[in-house]
Structure formats: C-alpha cells, structure tokens
Design an enzyme around this catalytic site. Structure first.
Site, PDB file in Angstrom:
ATOM      1  N   HIS A   1      44.597 -17.849  38.802  1.00  0.00           N
ATOM      2  CA  HIS A   1      45.703 -18.791  38.932  1.00  0.00           C
ATOM      3  C   HIS A   1      47.034 -18.056  38.831  1.00  0.00           C
ATOM      4  CE1 HIS A   1      43.368 -22.720  37.977  1.00  0.00           C
ATOM      5  NE2 HIS A   1      42.709 -21.927  38.804  1.00  0.00           N
TER       6      HIS A   1
ATOM      7  N   GLU B   1      49.884 -18.691  37.289  1.00  0.00           N
ATOM      8  CA  GLU B   1      50.491 -18.530  35.972  1.00  0.00           C
ATOM      9  C   GLU B   1      49.860 -17.357  35.220  1.00  0.00           C
ATOM     10  OE1 GLU B   1      50.413 -23.044  36.793  1.00  0.00           O
ATOM     11  OE2 GLU B   1      49.164 -21.308  37.237  1.00  0.00           O
TER      12      GLU B   1
ATOM     13  N   CYS C   1      46.855 -26.207  34.917  1.00  0.00           N
ATOM     14  CA  CYS C   1      45.541 -26.798  34.669  1.00  0.00           C
ATOM     15  C   CYS C   1      45.265 -26.920  33.172  1.00  0.00           C
ATOM     16  CB  CYS C   1      44.450 -25.994  35.373  1.00  0.00           C
ATOM     17  SG  CYS C   1      44.254 -24.303  34.762  1.00  0.00           S
TER      18      CYS C   1
ATOM     19  N   CYS D   1      45.554 -22.683  32.331  1.00  0.00           N
ATOM     20  CA  CYS D   1      46.965 -22.271  32.373  1.00  0.00           C
ATOM     21  C   CYS D   1      47.795 -22.884  31.249  1.00  0.00           C
ATOM     22  CB  CYS D   1      47.558 -22.594  33.742  1.00  0.00           C
ATOM     23  SG  CYS D   1      46.783 -21.600  35.047  1.00  0.00           S
TER      24      CYS D   1
END
Length: 161
Positions: free
Chosen positions: A55, A57, A82, A94
């Site tokens: 992801h 982030e 998420c 995240c």
C-alpha cells in the site's frame, strides 16, 4: 489548509496516476508524508500482484529514515487508509502503520467505497488523536474519476451481497 497542503495533495494525486493495477478492483492510491514544504516520503500503491501489493502509505513511511520527524509530519493519501478488518495481517493495515509512526495529521482524498472500510479508517485515526481532514471537493473529484473502475467494482460487490 495551506498552500503546502494543497501542493502535497496534488503530488499524491499525481502518484496515484502512476499506479498500474492488474484489476479494476484494486485502487489507484498515492501517498505523501511531509513536514511543511518538505516531502519526507512518497509512493503509489503496488499493482496488486503477489510481489507488488504494498500500500502507498506503507511504502511512503518506509522511505523515512529519521523516524523522529514523524511526530511533526502530515500524511496525504488519496484513499482512506485501510483498517485491520480488511487485511490478512491486521497489524499491517495503513491506519495502524500511521498510528505507530506517530503521524500528527492525515488528509484523506476520498473515503474508501469498500463497505468494510468506509469511514472506519477515518474514525480509527481520530480515535487515536490524529487530526483528519478531507481533500477539497475539486481534488476529491479527480480521485473519484481516476478510481472509477475501483468504485464500480465495489458497487457491484455490494450489490451481490
């Protein structure tokens, strides 16, 4: 909202545009971690293949070598981070990564259309004392247009439940 905030939001959107997801169900996400005008880390989401599924982030946070700066940093992410309930490894979500990093503020481009996430990422961050703001409507519109396939995919998924 400052000029630096707007500049970092636009940078996150530009990163999202570079995403090449292998399927429409995978969002195009960009993330920037900054302190004032200085960008500390930035990344886009992986393609969704097993070897490229990180992801945005997480990738942006991993670029920051001086972790002590994170308590003064702001994250700009085009999609709501998420939450533990949608990750096979809940500690790797995240929202958890942003909390552990000590980020003071998060700007979110759009809420995640995944009904298992929508609003929960925002609440999770706020519940842990992180200030949360949304991107302005014109920038959010750009993100929705960029993620039209992902949004449609989530709408179809909800319709089947």
């Amino acid at each position: 909202m400052t000029d630096d905030d707007l500049k970092h939001m636009q940078a996150a959107i530009e990163l999202a545009k570079t995403c090449r997801p292998v399927a429409g169900r995978i969002p195009k996400v960009g993330a920037v971690i900054a302190m004032g005008p200085a960008i500390l880390g930035s990344a886009h989401r992986g393609s969704g293949t097993p070897d490229d599924d990180e992801h945005a982030e997480k990738k942006a946070l991993s670029q920051i070598h001086e972790k002590s700066q994170l308590g003064l940093a702001t994250a700009y992410t085009t999609l709501e981070p998420c939450t533990p309930g949608v990750r096979s490894d809940p500690l790797n979500c995240c929202t958890n990564l942003l909390k552990e990093a000590g980020i003071k503020k998060v700007f979110i481009g759009i809420l995640d259309p995944n009904q298992s996430v929508t609003g929960k990422g925002l609440w999770e961050l706020q519940d842990h004392g992180i200030e949360v703001e949304l991107f302005p409507p014109n920038l959010a519109g750009q993100i929705r247009a960029l993620n039209s396939q992902f949004i449609r995919s989530e709408e179809r998924r909800v319709g089947k439940e």
